[in-house]
Write a protein that holds these residues in place. Sequence first.
Motif, PDB file in Angstrom:
ATOM      1  N   GLU A   1       0.842  -1.224  -0.018  1.00  0.00           N
ATOM      2  CA  GLU A   1      -0.135  -0.011  -0.025  1.00  0.00           C
ATOM      3  C   GLU A   1       0.982   1.110   0.032  1.00  0.00           C
ATOM      4  OE1 GLU A   1      -2.130   3.486   1.311  1.00  0.00           O
ATOM      5  OE2 GLU A   1      -0.588   2.421   2.558  1.00  0.00           O
TER       6      GLU A   1
ATOM      7  N   THR B   1       2.655   1.806  -3.491  1.00  0.00           N
ATOM      8  CA  THR B   1       1.561   2.150  -4.758  1.00  0.00           C
ATOM      9  C   THR B   1       1.184   3.656  -4.391  1.00  0.00           C
ATOM     10  OG1 THR B   1      -0.366   1.568  -3.358  1.00  0.00           O
ATOM     11  CG2 THR B   1       0.409  -0.029  -5.212  1.00  0.00           C
ATOM     12  N   ARG B   2       1.205   4.071  -3.196  1.00  0.00           N
ATOM     13  CA  ARG B   2       0.724   5.457  -2.769  1.00  0.00           C
ATOM     14  C   ARG B   2       2.014   6.617  -3.220  1.00  0.00           C
ATOM     15  NH1 ARG B   2      -0.499   5.439   3.139  1.00  0.00           N
ATOM     16  NH2 ARG B   2       1.738   6.438   3.350  1.00  0.00           N
TER      17      ARG B   2
ATOM     18  N   PRO C   1      -2.788   6.138 -10.082  1.00  0.00           N
ATOM     19  CA  PRO C   1      -3.745   5.063  -9.502  1.00  0.00           C
ATOM     20  C   PRO C   1      -3.555   3.641 -10.359  1.00  0.00           C
ATOM     21  CG  PRO C   1      -5.186   7.040 -10.393  1.00  0.00           C
ATOM     22  CD  PRO C   1      -3.604   7.312 -10.526  1.00  0.00           C
ATOM     23  N   ASP C   2      -3.283   3.627 -11.727  1.00  0.00           N
ATOM     24  CA  ASP C   2      -3.245   2.609 -12.423  1.00  0.00           C
ATOM     25  C   ASP C   2      -2.332   1.766 -11.868  1.00  0.00           C
ATOM     26  OD1 ASP C   2      -5.338   3.332 -13.645  1.00  0.00           O
ATOM     27  OD2 ASP C   2      -4.255   4.311 -15.212  1.00  0.00           O
TER      28      ASP C   2
ATOM     29  N   ASN D   1      -1.146  -0.067  -9.449  1.00  0.00           N
ATOM     30  CA  ASN D   1      -1.640  -0.460  -8.169  1.00  0.00           C
ATOM     31  C   ASN D   1      -1.533  -1.804  -7.640  1.00  0.00           C
ATOM     32  OD1 ASN D   1      -3.387  -1.817  -9.860  1.00  0.00           O
ATOM     33  ND2 ASN D   1      -5.165  -0.971  -9.034  1.00  0.00           N
ATOM     34  N   ARG D   2      -0.531  -2.677  -8.147  1.00  0.00           N
ATOM     35  CA  ARG D   2      -0.302  -4.104  -7.712  1.00  0.00           C
ATOM     36  C   ARG D   2       1.267  -4.143  -7.467  1.00  0.00           C
ATOM     37  NH1 ARG D   2      -5.033  -6.641  -5.983  1.00  0.00           N
ATOM     38  NH2 ARG D   2      -6.661  -5.830  -7.462  1.00  0.00           N
TER      39      ARG D   2
ATOM     40  N   LYS E   1       0.745  -2.027 -13.456  1.00  0.00           N
ATOM     41  CA  LYS E   1      -0.660  -1.509 -13.867  1.00  0.00           C
ATOM     42  C   LYS E   1      -1.775  -2.598 -13.643  1.00  0.00           C
ATOM     43  CE  LYS E   1      -0.049   2.429 -16.872  1.00  0.00           C
ATOM     44  NZ  LYS E   1      -0.346   2.921 -18.267  1.00  0.00           N
ATOM     45  N   GLU E   2      -2.931  -2.068 -13.235  1.00  0.00           N
ATOM     46  CA  GLU E   2      -3.905  -3.143 -13.042  1.00  0.00           C
ATOM     47  C   GLU E   2      -4.472  -3.714 -14.220  1.00  0.00           C
ATOM     48  OE1 GLU E   2      -7.022  -5.146 -11.343  1.00  0.00           O
ATOM     49  OE2 GLU E   2      -5.554  -4.049 -10.283  1.00  0.00           O
TER      50      GLU E   2
END
Length: 446
Positions: A81, A84-85, A90-91, A93-94, A285-286
Amino acid sequence: MDDHIFYRNLRKTYPLVDRGEGIYVWDKQGKRYIDGSGGACVVSIGHGVAEIRQAMLAQADRLAFAHGSHFSSEAAIDCAERITRLCSSPDLNRVYFLSGGSEAVETAVKLVRQYWREVGRNDKYKVISRWTSFHGNTTGALALGGHTGRRKHYHPLFLHTPHIEPAYCYRCPFGTTPEQCDLECADQLERTIKYEGPDAVAAFIAEPVVGATAGALVPKNGYWQKIRAICERYDVKLIADEVMTGVGRCGRNFCLDHWDVVPDLVVTAKGLSSGYTPMGAVIVKEEIHSALAQGSGSFVHGHTYSQNPLSTAIAAAVIRYMEEHQLVQRCARMGDYLLEKLRDLLQLEIVGDVRGLGLFAGIELVRDKRSKATFDPAVKVNAKVAQEAFANGLITYPGGGGADGINGDHLLLAPPFIIEREQIDDMVAVLRSAIATVQKEVCVIS
Protein backbone atom coordinates in the motif's frame (compact mmCIF):
# COMPACT_ATOMS: atom_id res chain seq x y z
CA MET A 1 41.35 -14.88 11.28
CA ASP A 2 40.81 -17.33 8.39
CA ASP A 3 38.79 -15.80 5.60
CA HIS A 4 36.85 -18.23 3.41
CA ILE A 5 34.82 -15.63 1.54
CA PHE A 6 34.85 -15.77 -2.26
CA TYR A 7 35.27 -12.06 -2.97
CA ARG A 8 34.17 -10.22 -6.06
CA ASN A 9 37.65 -8.76 -6.60
CA LEU A 10 40.17 -11.51 -5.90
CA ARG A 11 43.15 -9.14 -5.82
CA LYS A 12 41.76 -6.59 -3.42
CA THR A 13 42.24 -6.44 0.33
CA TYR A 14 39.07 -5.25 2.02
CA PRO A 15 39.07 -3.40 5.34
CA LEU A 16 36.70 -4.89 7.92
CA VAL A 17 33.63 -2.71 8.32
CA ASP A 18 32.49 -2.10 11.89
CA ARG A 19 29.51 0.24 12.08
CA GLY A 20 27.56 2.99 10.39
CA GLU A 21 25.76 6.13 11.49
CA GLY A 22 24.13 8.77 9.32
CA ILE A 23 26.23 9.29 6.18
CA TYR A 24 29.33 7.68 7.74
CA VAL A 25 30.79 4.18 7.93
CA TRP A 26 33.67 3.13 10.21
CA ASP A 27 36.07 0.22 9.75
CA LYS A 28 37.53 -1.90 12.55
CA GLN A 29 40.63 0.31 12.64
CA GLY A 30 38.44 3.28 13.56
CA LYS A 31 38.77 5.03 10.20
CA ARG A 32 35.70 7.00 9.13
CA TYR A 33 34.35 7.10 5.57
CA ILE A 34 31.74 9.35 3.97
CA ASP A 35 29.33 7.02 2.19
CA GLY A 36 29.30 9.13 -0.95
CA SER A 37 27.66 6.47 -3.09
CA GLY A 38 25.21 5.04 -0.58
CA GLY A 39 27.11 1.77 -0.99
CA ALA A 40 25.93 0.93 -4.50
CA CYS A 41 23.24 3.62 -4.62
CA VAL A 42 21.32 1.84 -1.87
CA VAL A 43 21.46 3.79 1.40
CA SER A 44 18.94 6.61 1.18
CA ILE A 45 17.84 7.34 4.76
CA GLY A 46 21.27 6.88 6.34
CA HIS A 47 22.90 4.21 8.48
CA GLY A 48 21.81 3.24 11.98
CA VAL A 49 18.27 4.67 11.99
CA ALA A 50 16.66 3.59 15.27
CA GLU A 51 13.12 3.49 13.88
CA ILE A 52 14.10 0.87 11.31
CA ARG A 53 15.75 -1.27 13.95
CA GLN A 54 12.60 -1.09 16.05
CA ALA A 55 10.41 -2.14 13.11
CA MET A 56 12.84 -4.97 12.32
CA LEU A 57 12.77 -6.31 15.87
CA ALA A 58 9.01 -5.94 16.21
CA GLN A 59 8.38 -8.08 13.13
CA ALA A 60 11.11 -10.58 14.04
CA ASP A 61 9.48 -11.05 17.45
CA ARG A 62 6.25 -12.01 15.67
CA LEU A 63 7.46 -13.93 12.62
CA ALA A 64 10.55 -13.70 10.43
CA PHE A 65 9.50 -15.96 7.54
CA ALA A 66 6.39 -17.35 5.93
CA HIS A 67 6.29 -18.55 2.33
CA GLY A 68 4.21 -16.47 -0.06
CA SER A 69 2.46 -19.56 -1.43
CA HIS A 70 1.01 -20.24 2.03
CA PHE A 71 0.28 -16.86 3.64
CA SER A 72 -0.07 -13.16 3.11
CA SER A 73 0.96 -10.87 5.98
CA GLU A 74 0.05 -7.52 7.46
CA ALA A 75 3.60 -6.37 6.77
CA ALA A 76 3.39 -7.20 3.04
CA ILE A 77 -0.04 -5.61 2.68
CA ASP A 78 1.14 -2.45 4.44
CA CYS A 79 4.32 -2.27 2.36
CA ALA A 80 2.46 -2.73 -0.94
CA GLU A 81 0.00 0.00 0.00
CA ARG A 82 2.82 2.40 0.84
CA ILE A 83 4.63 1.63 -2.41
CA THR A 84 1.57 2.19 -4.59
CA ARG A 85 0.94 5.47 -2.77
CA LEU A 86 4.32 6.67 -4.02
CA CYS A 87 3.22 6.19 -7.63
CA SER A 88 1.96 9.12 -9.69
CA SER A 89 -0.87 7.10 -11.24
CA PRO A 90 -3.58 5.08 -9.45
CA ASP A 91 -3.29 2.58 -12.33
CA LEU A 92 0.03 1.38 -10.86
CA ASN A 93 -1.67 -0.45 -8.04
CA ARG A 94 -0.22 -3.97 -7.76
CA VAL A 95 3.14 -4.92 -6.21
CA TYR A 96 5.06 -8.14 -6.70
CA PHE A 97 7.84 -8.51 -4.10
CA LEU A 98 11.35 -9.85 -4.77
CA SER A 99 14.76 -9.90 -3.08
CA GLY A 100 16.58 -7.43 -5.34
CA GLY A 101 16.85 -5.60 -8.63
CA SER A 102 18.01 -8.42 -10.93
CA GLU A 103 15.16 -10.64 -9.78
CA ALA A 104 12.73 -7.78 -10.24
CA VAL A 105 13.88 -7.07 -13.81
CA GLU A 106 13.46 -10.69 -14.84
CA THR A 107 10.10 -10.80 -13.10
CA ALA A 108 8.90 -7.78 -15.07
CA VAL A 109 9.98 -9.35 -18.36
CA LYS A 110 8.29 -12.67 -17.56
CA LEU A 111 5.17 -10.86 -16.42
CA VAL A 112 4.94 -8.92 -19.69
CA ARG A 113 5.45 -12.12 -21.68
CA GLN A 114 2.71 -13.94 -19.79
CA TYR A 115 0.41 -10.91 -20.10
CA TRP A 116 0.63 -10.99 -23.90
CA ARG A 117 -0.11 -14.71 -23.90
CA GLU A 118 -3.07 -14.20 -21.58
CA VAL A 119 -4.61 -11.68 -23.99
CA GLY A 120 -4.02 -13.92 -26.99
CA ARG A 121 -1.04 -12.19 -28.58
CA ASN A 122 1.45 -15.02 -28.37
CA ASP A 123 3.85 -13.55 -30.94
CA LYS A 124 4.83 -10.59 -28.73
CA TYR A 125 7.97 -11.67 -26.92
CA LYS A 126 10.89 -9.38 -27.84
CA VAL A 127 12.14 -6.88 -25.26
CA ILE A 128 14.11 -3.89 -26.54
CA SER A 129 16.65 -2.23 -24.28
CA ARG A 130 19.55 0.22 -24.66
CA TRP A 131 23.31 0.09 -24.90
CA THR A 132 25.19 1.76 -22.03
CA SER A 133 22.72 0.34 -19.54
CA PHE A 134 22.66 -2.07 -16.63
CA HIS A 135 19.65 -4.13 -15.55
CA GLY A 136 21.21 -6.73 -13.27
CA ASN A 137 23.69 -9.60 -13.13
CA THR A 138 21.47 -12.65 -13.62
CA THR A 139 21.70 -13.95 -17.19
CA GLY A 140 18.27 -12.71 -18.28
CA ALA A 141 18.89 -9.23 -16.90
CA LEU A 142 22.43 -9.23 -18.28
CA ALA A 143 21.10 -9.98 -21.76
CA LEU A 144 19.00 -6.82 -21.56
CA GLY A 145 21.89 -4.77 -20.21
CA GLY A 146 24.20 -2.87 -22.49
CA HIS A 147 27.57 -2.94 -20.76
CA THR A 148 30.24 -4.86 -22.67
CA GLY A 149 32.49 -5.57 -19.71
CA ARG A 150 29.73 -7.16 -17.65
CA ARG A 151 28.42 -9.21 -20.60
CA LYS A 152 31.52 -10.44 -22.43
CA HIS A 153 32.21 -13.64 -20.45
CA TYR A 154 28.62 -14.85 -20.60
CA HIS A 155 27.41 -14.30 -24.17
CA PRO A 156 26.86 -18.03 -24.82
CA LEU A 157 24.48 -18.19 -21.85
CA PHE A 158 21.88 -15.71 -23.01
CA LEU A 159 19.81 -14.88 -26.05
CA HIS A 160 20.57 -11.85 -28.19
CA THR A 161 18.06 -9.06 -27.59
CA PRO A 162 17.61 -5.85 -29.61
CA HIS A 163 19.34 -2.74 -28.25
CA ILE A 164 19.14 0.94 -29.21
CA GLU A 165 21.45 3.89 -28.51
CA PRO A 166 21.20 5.64 -25.13
CA ALA A 167 20.20 9.23 -24.46
CA TYR A 168 23.81 10.32 -23.91
CA CYS A 169 23.96 14.07 -24.46
CA TYR A 170 27.68 14.46 -23.68
CA ARG A 171 28.56 11.83 -26.27
CA CYS A 172 25.59 12.01 -28.61
CA PRO A 173 25.59 8.90 -30.83
CA PHE A 174 23.99 11.03 -33.55
CA GLY A 175 26.60 13.78 -33.49
CA THR A 176 24.34 16.57 -32.33
CA THR A 177 23.95 18.74 -29.21
CA PRO A 178 21.06 19.14 -26.74
CA GLU A 179 20.33 22.55 -28.26
CA GLN A 180 20.09 21.18 -31.81
CA CYS A 181 18.88 17.61 -31.35
CA ASP A 182 15.46 16.39 -32.40
CA LEU A 183 15.50 13.42 -30.02
CA GLU A 184 16.94 11.06 -32.60
CA CYS A 185 17.79 8.67 -29.76
CA ALA A 186 14.07 8.31 -29.00
CA ASP A 187 13.19 7.94 -32.68
CA GLN A 188 15.52 4.96 -32.84
CA LEU A 189 13.07 3.02 -30.69
CA GLU A 190 10.38 3.42 -33.34
CA ARG A 191 12.73 2.32 -36.12
CA THR A 192 13.81 -0.71 -34.12
CA ILE A 193 10.22 -1.70 -33.34
CA LYS A 194 9.47 -1.58 -37.08
CA TYR A 195 12.54 -3.64 -37.98
CA GLU A 196 11.87 -6.22 -35.27
CA GLY A 197 8.16 -6.30 -36.12
CA PRO A 198 5.56 -4.47 -33.98
CA ASP A 199 3.59 -7.71 -33.56
CA ALA A 200 6.69 -9.33 -32.03
CA VAL A 201 7.81 -6.58 -29.62
CA ALA A 202 6.48 -7.01 -26.10
CA ALA A 203 8.25 -4.28 -24.14
CA PHE A 204 10.92 -1.61 -23.94
CA ILE A 205 13.00 -1.40 -20.75
CA ALA A 206 15.29 1.46 -19.75
CA GLU A 207 16.61 3.40 -16.78
CA PRO A 208 15.07 6.91 -16.59
CA VAL A 209 18.55 8.21 -15.73
CA VAL A 210 21.37 5.77 -16.52
CA GLY A 211 23.35 4.84 -13.43
CA ALA A 212 26.16 2.30 -13.14
CA THR A 213 27.29 2.11 -16.77
CA ALA A 214 27.88 5.80 -17.48
CA GLY A 215 27.22 7.88 -14.38
CA ALA A 216 23.86 9.68 -14.21
CA LEU A 217 22.97 10.24 -17.86
CA VAL A 218 20.03 12.66 -17.73
CA PRO A 219 18.04 12.76 -20.99
CA LYS A 220 16.83 15.93 -22.64
CA ASN A 221 13.30 16.98 -21.75
CA GLY A 222 10.93 15.45 -24.25
CA TYR A 223 12.83 12.16 -24.55
CA TRP A 224 10.66 10.18 -22.18
CA GLN A 225 7.45 11.76 -23.42
CA LYS A 226 8.38 10.64 -26.94
CA ILE A 227 9.33 7.15 -25.78
CA ARG A 228 5.96 6.81 -24.04
CA ALA A 229 4.12 7.91 -27.18
CA ILE A 230 6.04 5.42 -29.35
CA CYS A 231 5.25 2.58 -26.95
CA GLU A 232 1.55 3.44 -27.05
CA ARG A 233 1.58 3.73 -30.86
CA TYR A 234 2.90 0.19 -31.28
CA ASP A 235 1.27 -1.45 -28.26
CA VAL A 236 4.57 -2.00 -26.48
CA LYS A 237 4.74 -2.11 -22.68
CA LEU A 238 7.09 0.39 -21.05
CA ILE A 239 9.19 -1.01 -18.19
CA ALA A 240 10.94 1.66 -16.11
CA ASP A 241 14.02 0.26 -14.40
CA GLU A 242 14.02 2.47 -11.30
CA VAL A 243 16.24 0.18 -9.23
CA MET A 244 18.70 3.06 -8.75
CA THR A 245 16.58 6.11 -9.55
CA GLY A 246 13.40 5.21 -7.67
CA VAL A 247 12.06 5.84 -4.19
CA GLY A 248 13.24 9.42 -4.06
CA ARG A 249 16.82 9.17 -5.33
CA CYS A 250 16.30 11.71 -8.13
CA GLY A 251 14.24 14.14 -6.05
CA ARG A 252 10.81 12.70 -6.93
CA ASN A 253 9.12 9.53 -5.69
CA PHE A 254 10.04 7.96 -9.02
CA CYS A 255 12.34 9.51 -11.57
CA LEU A 256 9.88 9.40 -14.48
CA ASP A 257 7.66 11.76 -12.48
CA HIS A 258 10.02 14.52 -13.60
CA TRP A 259 8.57 14.15 -17.10
CA ASP A 260 4.98 13.22 -16.12
CA VAL A 261 5.41 9.83 -17.77
CA VAL A 262 3.58 6.78 -16.40
CA PRO A 263 5.15 3.42 -17.32
CA ASP A 264 3.28 0.11 -17.45
CA LEU A 265 5.65 -1.52 -14.97
CA VAL A 266 8.15 -0.06 -12.50
CA VAL A 267 11.10 -2.10 -11.27
CA THR A 268 12.45 -0.92 -7.94
CA ALA A 269 14.92 -2.13 -5.28
CA LYS A 270 17.99 -0.64 -3.52
CA GLY A 271 16.55 2.49 -1.87
CA LEU A 272 13.26 0.68 -1.30
CA SER A 273 14.78 -0.76 1.86
CA SER A 274 17.79 1.60 2.12
CA GLY A 275 19.99 -1.47 2.55
CA TYR A 276 18.37 -2.61 5.78
CA THR A 277 17.29 -5.82 4.04
CA PRO A 278 17.56 -7.33 0.54
CA MET A 279 14.44 -6.07 -1.21
CA GLY A 280 13.00 -5.51 -4.68
CA ALA A 281 9.58 -5.10 -6.24
CA VAL A 282 7.72 -4.76 -9.52
CA ILE A 283 4.85 -2.30 -9.54
CA VAL A 284 2.28 -3.21 -12.17
CA LYS A 285 -0.68 -1.54 -13.81
CA GLU A 286 -4.10 -3.00 -13.01
CA GLU A 287 -4.59 -3.85 -16.70
CA ILE A 288 -1.77 -6.41 -16.52
CA HIS A 289 -2.87 -7.83 -13.18
CA SER A 290 -6.47 -8.16 -14.38
CA ALA A 291 -5.45 -10.02 -17.54
CA LEU A 292 -3.84 -12.74 -15.44
CA ALA A 293 -6.60 -12.73 -12.82
CA GLN A 294 -9.31 -13.15 -15.44
CA GLY A 295 -7.25 -15.53 -17.56
CA SER A 296 -5.18 -18.37 -16.16
CA GLY A 297 -5.50 -17.05 -12.62
CA SER A 298 -1.82 -17.37 -11.70
CA PHE A 299 1.60 -15.92 -12.46
CA VAL A 300 3.96 -18.78 -13.31
CA HIS A 301 6.85 -17.40 -11.30
CA GLY A 302 8.08 -17.04 -7.72
CA HIS A 303 11.05 -16.85 -5.36
CA THR A 304 11.55 -18.21 -1.86
CA TYR A 305 11.83 -14.80 -0.21
CA SER A 306 9.18 -13.01 -2.25
CA GLN A 307 6.74 -11.25 0.08
CA ASN A 308 8.90 -12.08 3.11
CA PRO A 309 7.24 -10.59 6.25
CA LEU A 310 10.49 -9.37 7.80
CA SER A 311 11.74 -7.67 4.65
CA THR A 312 8.38 -6.06 3.82
CA ALA A 313 8.07 -4.76 7.38
CA ILE A 314 11.52 -3.16 7.08
CA ALA A 315 10.78 -1.62 3.67
CA ALA A 316 7.47 -0.24 4.94
CA ALA A 317 9.32 1.35 7.85
CA VAL A 318 11.85 2.92 5.46
CA ILE A 319 9.08 4.47 3.35
CA ARG A 320 7.29 5.69 6.47
CA TYR A 321 10.51 7.27 7.76
CA MET A 322 11.10 9.01 4.42
CA GLU A 323 7.57 10.42 4.44
CA GLU A 324 7.69 11.58 8.05
CA HIS A 325 10.99 13.39 7.48
CA GLN A 326 10.16 14.63 3.95
CA LEU A 327 13.38 13.11 2.65
CA VAL A 328 12.38 13.05 -1.02
CA GLN A 329 11.93 16.82 -0.99
CA ARG A 330 15.19 17.13 0.91
CA CYS A 331 16.94 14.99 -1.69
CA ALA A 332 15.83 17.42 -4.41
CA ARG A 333 17.16 20.44 -2.50
CA MET A 334 20.46 18.85 -1.53
CA GLY A 335 20.85 17.47 -5.04
CA ASP A 336 20.80 21.00 -6.46
CA TYR A 337 23.55 21.96 -4.02
CA LEU A 338 25.61 18.85 -4.79
CA LEU A 339 25.48 19.51 -8.53
CA GLU A 340 26.45 23.15 -8.00
CA LYS A 341 29.51 22.13 -5.98
CA LEU A 342 30.49 19.32 -8.36
CA ARG A 343 30.48 21.72 -11.31
CA ASP A 344 33.47 23.43 -9.70
CA LEU A 345 35.41 20.26 -10.53
CA LEU A 346 35.13 21.12 -14.22
CA GLN A 347 38.14 23.36 -13.57
CA LEU A 348 40.23 20.18 -13.34
CA GLU A 349 41.95 19.08 -16.51
CA ILE A 350 40.52 15.54 -16.69
CA VAL A 351 36.92 16.30 -15.64
CA GLY A 352 34.97 16.40 -18.89
CA ASP A 353 31.36 16.45 -17.67
CA VAL A 354 29.31 16.72 -14.50
CA ARG A 355 25.61 15.80 -14.55
CA GLY A 356 22.86 14.56 -12.31
CA LEU A 357 19.35 14.76 -10.93
CA GLY A 358 18.62 14.80 -7.22
CA LEU A 359 21.31 13.10 -5.16
CA PHE A 360 22.32 11.05 -8.18
CA ALA A 361 25.32 12.55 -9.92
CA GLY A 362 28.07 11.54 -12.32
CA ILE A 363 31.56 12.82 -13.11
CA GLU A 364 33.04 11.80 -16.47
CA LEU A 365 36.83 11.69 -16.70
CA VAL A 366 38.54 12.35 -20.05
CA ARG A 367 42.04 12.53 -21.47
CA ASP A 368 41.25 15.59 -23.57
CA LYS A 369 38.34 17.95 -22.89
CA ARG A 370 38.13 19.42 -26.37
CA SER A 371 37.90 16.10 -28.22
CA LYS A 372 36.37 14.20 -25.27
CA ALA A 373 39.03 11.55 -25.88
CA THR A 374 39.02 8.76 -23.31
CA PHE A 375 41.88 7.22 -21.38
CA ASP A 376 43.23 3.81 -22.27
CA PRO A 377 41.09 1.37 -20.24
CA ALA A 378 44.29 -0.32 -19.04
CA VAL A 379 45.15 2.80 -17.03
CA LYS A 380 41.96 2.31 -14.96
CA VAL A 381 41.53 5.99 -14.25
CA ASN A 382 38.11 5.57 -12.60
CA ALA A 383 39.51 2.94 -10.22
CA LYS A 384 42.53 5.08 -9.40
CA VAL A 385 40.36 8.06 -8.46
CA ALA A 386 38.02 5.85 -6.42
CA GLN A 387 40.97 4.25 -4.59
CA GLU A 388 42.52 7.64 -3.83
CA ALA A 389 39.19 8.94 -2.53
CA PHE A 390 38.67 5.79 -0.45
CA ALA A 391 42.12 6.15 1.08
CA ASN A 392 41.08 9.64 2.14
CA GLY A 393 37.74 8.58 3.61
CA LEU A 394 35.23 8.83 0.76
CA ILE A 395 33.32 5.93 -0.80
CA THR A 396 32.38 6.37 -4.48
CA TYR A 397 31.00 4.15 -7.25
CA PRO A 398 33.51 4.01 -10.14
CA GLY A 399 32.76 2.67 -13.60
CA GLY A 400 34.24 2.22 -17.05
CA GLY A 401 33.21 1.50 -20.61
CA GLY A 402 30.45 4.08 -20.78
CA ALA A 403 31.75 5.88 -23.85
CA ASP A 404 31.51 2.98 -26.28
CA GLY A 405 31.29 -0.23 -24.26
CA ILE A 406 35.06 -0.49 -23.83
CA ASN A 407 36.43 3.02 -23.24
CA GLY A 408 35.35 5.69 -20.79
CA ASP A 409 35.75 6.49 -17.09
CA HIS A 410 33.30 7.92 -14.61
CA LEU A 411 32.33 8.12 -10.94
CA LEU A 412 28.76 7.82 -9.70
CA LEU A 413 27.74 9.61 -6.50
CA ALA A 414 24.60 8.88 -4.50
CA PRO A 415 24.92 9.93 -0.85
CA PRO A 416 22.14 9.44 1.71
CA PHE A 417 19.30 11.98 1.55
CA ILE A 418 20.14 13.20 5.06
CA ILE A 419 23.48 14.67 3.98
CA GLU A 420 24.14 18.27 5.07
CA ARG A 421 25.68 21.06 3.00
CA GLU A 422 28.86 20.99 5.05
CA GLN A 423 29.16 17.25 4.45
CA ILE A 424 28.72 17.79 0.71
CA ASP A 425 31.52 20.36 0.91
CA ASP A 426 33.72 17.76 2.62
CA MET A 427 32.83 15.13 0.05
CA VAL A 428 33.63 17.38 -2.91
CA ALA A 429 36.88 18.50 -1.32
CA VAL A 430 38.07 14.89 -1.04
CA LEU A 431 36.98 14.29 -4.64
CA ARG A 432 38.86 17.32 -5.88
CA SER A 433 42.03 16.19 -4.13
CA ALA A 434 41.68 12.61 -5.42
CA ILE A 435 41.11 13.67 -9.02
CA ALA A 436 43.96 16.19 -8.87
CA THR A 437 46.32 13.54 -7.53
CA VAL A 438 45.43 11.02 -10.23
CA GLN A 439 45.48 13.75 -12.85
CA LYS A 440 49.17 14.36 -12.20
CA GLU A 441 49.92 10.68 -12.71
CA VAL A 442 47.81 9.99 -15.81
CA CYS A 443 48.72 13.18 -17.63
CA VAL A 444 52.37 12.10 -17.42
CA ILE A 445 51.42 8.64 -18.75
CA SER A 446 49.38 10.00 -21.64
